[in-house]
Enzyme design. Structure first.
Site, PDB file in Angstrom:
ATOM      1  N   ASP A 193       0.838  -1.194   0.000  1.00 13.67           N
ATOM      2  CA  ASP A 193       0.000   0.000   0.000  1.00 13.67           C
ATOM      3  C   ASP A 193       0.876   1.249   0.000  1.00 13.67           C
ATOM      4  O   ASP A 193       1.551   1.549   0.981  1.00 13.67           O
ATOM      5  CB  ASP A 193      -0.894  -0.023   1.248  1.00 13.67           C
ATOM      6  CG  ASP A 193      -1.935   1.090   1.254  1.00 13.67           C
ATOM      7  OD1 ASP A 193      -1.951   1.900   0.307  1.00 13.67           O
ATOM      8  OD2 ASP A 193      -2.725   1.138   2.219  1.00 13.67           O
ATOM      9  N   HIS A 235      -0.450   4.131  -0.092  1.00 20.77           N
ATOM     10  CA  HIS A 235      -1.242   4.963   0.826  1.00 20.77           C
ATOM     11  C   HIS A 235      -1.322   6.418   0.383  1.00 20.77           C
ATOM     12  O   HIS A 235      -1.565   7.319   1.202  1.00 20.77           O
ATOM     13  CB  HIS A 235      -0.656   4.872   2.244  1.00 20.77           C
ATOM     14  CG  HIS A 235      -1.683   4.974   3.324  1.00 20.77           C
ATOM     15  ND1 HIS A 235      -1.803   6.072   4.138  1.00 20.77           N
ATOM     16  CD2 HIS A 235      -2.648   4.129   3.739  1.00 20.77           C
ATOM     17  CE1 HIS A 235      -2.787   5.902   5.001  1.00 20.77           C
ATOM     18  NE2 HIS A 235      -3.322   4.722   4.783  1.00 20.77           N
ATOM     19  N   GLU A 256     -10.487   3.459  -1.947  1.00 26.79           N
ATOM     20  CA  GLU A 256     -10.938   3.556  -0.561  1.00 26.79           C
ATOM     21  C   GLU A 256     -11.408   4.949  -0.180  1.00 26.79           C
ATOM     22  O   GLU A 256     -12.164   5.104   0.784  1.00 26.79           O
ATOM     23  CB  GLU A 256      -9.835   3.106   0.393  1.00 26.79           C
ATOM     24  CG  GLU A 256      -8.650   4.064   0.473  1.00 26.79           C
ATOM     25  CD  GLU A 256      -7.582   3.559   1.435  1.00 26.79           C
ATOM     26  OE1 GLU A 256      -7.329   4.234   2.447  1.00 26.79           O
ATOM     27  OE2 GLU A 256      -7.007   2.499   1.158  1.00 26.79           O
ATOM     28  N   HIS A 269     -12.298  -2.234   0.881  1.00 26.87           N
ATOM     29  CA  HIS A 269     -11.564  -1.590   1.969  1.00 26.87           C
ATOM     30  C   HIS A 269     -12.375  -1.748   3.254  1.00 26.87           C
ATOM     31  O   HIS A 269     -13.565  -1.448   3.284  1.00 26.87           O
ATOM     32  CB  HIS A 269     -11.392  -0.110   1.630  1.00 26.87           C
ATOM     33  CG  HIS A 269     -10.592   0.677   2.610  1.00 26.87           C
ATOM     34  ND1 HIS A 269     -11.152   1.623   3.445  1.00 26.87           N
ATOM     35  CD2 HIS A 269      -9.260   0.693   2.878  1.00 26.87           C
ATOM     36  CE1 HIS A 269     -10.208   2.198   4.173  1.00 26.87           C
ATOM     37  NE2 HIS A 269      -9.049   1.649   3.860  1.00 26.87           N
TER      38      HIS A 269
END
Length: 381
Positions: free
Chosen positions: A182, A184, A234, A284
């Site tokens: 991830d 992120h 997400e 998610h």
């Protein structure tokens, strides 16, 4: 049946639960995301909740449309409030008809659901020890944050640290453990290309949020550099936010969040759109038990879901964990990296309402970490 009351609970470590009551005594539970605006979400939930008092809880689509279609619509606050209300309505309907929610959405499309576990924390370090622990517990897939702070253009030394961490798992477990990485949204386009390219020989299961969603035009550029599947979604809300993702064709896996995107049915609709574009779904769900229970309902009836995130033992769960507020803890029991389909009515949870009420009295202040780069500029968390 009519809706008679809406009540909201702020629950540590970072969850917001909502309970909708009816005149027939059936109650439904939903979950909203606190993010960094807990009080705003709670106030908004009460404000929007007033609009459904006296209404028929079975008219989920009608109520969803009314709550969503304000002149200024969308956004994470409105999105998570609508999501929490919507999943609570499904909980009521499933309990009334004495079936799991997925039975009202077409029925099961699978026998069980594969899950993965988080390792490494926000600033990942000794991931191989945690990966071995998950392997010994039957998991065959893990996800880790790629890196900590990474500037727009940064040292290759930081890239090599990421590669070494993933390689340490490969060296120990080979391809018996799938590893998702991830980014992120912490990695900007220039470094994302470098990092994705360097990780490719290690064959990650997927790379998540290689850039921030508002920089979605960069997905296609990064996809040209690597064959590794790319994932995102997400932070997106409603099916309309996913339209360009599908049209662009660079994303292989979407990750809608039931507690943000608009709820159970909206997630199902987005997954159906993805199926038409031959895109996989890995929802998610790093939050509380109600959000995960709602997500499992979608997974059960959605054929292009291939794996599910879950938050048991995740690094954010300080003080309380996923099972602490649930009486029927077996619903989140994982065997050999899989979880059974839900079997109880509604969302399938028997919640410890007394504990929820008690802990909610303590209040909730949760904010994501505030990071800075070496030069004092703000870093993405």
């Amino acid at each position: 049946m009519k809706i008679t009351d809406v009540k909201v609970y702020k629950v540590k470590p970072r969850w917001i639960f909502i309970k909708i009551s009816t005149d027939e005594g059936i109650e439904g539970w939903g979950e909203m995301i606190s993010g960094t605006k807990t009080e705003t979400v709670v106030s908004g939930a009460y404000e929007m909740g007033k609009r459904i008092i006296g209404r028929n809880p079975f008219e989920i689509e009608r109520l969803w449309q009314e709550l969503h279609r304000s002149f200024f619509r969308g956004g994470p606050i409105n999105g998570t409030i609508v999501s929490g209300i919507e999943m609570a309505l499904w909980d009521i309907k499933g309990k009334y008809f004495n079936v799991p929610v997925y039975e009202l959405l077409g029925g099961a499309a699978r026998d069980n659901i594969k899950v993965y576990s988080w390792i490494g924390g926000d600033r990942p370090e000794d991931v191989v020890t945690e990966a071995m622990d998950r392997y010994d517990r039957g998991f065959r897939a893990v996800k880790m944050n790629a890196t900590q702070e990474l500037h727009y253009i940064d040292s290759f030394k930081e890239v090599q640290k990421v590669v070494d961490r993933v390689a340490s798992i490969r060296d120990k477990l080979g391809y018996d453990m799938e590893v998702a990485v991830d980014f992120h949204g912490r990695v900007h386009k220039g470094m994302a290309k470098v990092l994705a390219k360097e990780l490719e020989p290690l064959k990650p299961m997927f790379l998540e949020e290689v850039v921030l969603p508002e920089n979605e035009e960069a997905f296609s550029e990064i996809a040209r550099h690597v064959a590794t599947p790319l994932a995102t979604g997400e932070r997106l809300y409603t099916r309309w936010a996913f339209k360009n993702i599908f049209k662009q064709g660079s994303i292989d896996i979407i990750q809608p969040d039931v507690a943000l995107v608009g709820g159970i049915l909206e997630t199902k609709k987005i997954a159906a759109m993805a199926e038409a574009y031959d895109v996989a779904v890995a929802p998610h769900a790093p939050y509380g038990p109600i959000a995960l229970a709602a997500t499992l309902q979608v997974d059960a009836c959605t054929p292009n879901v291939f794996i599910q995130e879950q938050s048991l033992g995740i690094h954010y769960n300080k003080g309380f964990d996923l099972l602490d507020f649930v009486h029927n803890k077996e619903v989140f029991q994982y065997k050999d990296g899989f979880v059974d389909l839900p079997s109880k009515p509604g969302l399938g949870l028997d919640l410890n309402e007394e504990l929820i009420e008690d802990i909610s009295q303590e209040g909730l202040i949760w904010t994501n970490p505030q990071w800075k780069h070496y030069d004092g500029t703000i870093a993405e968390w």
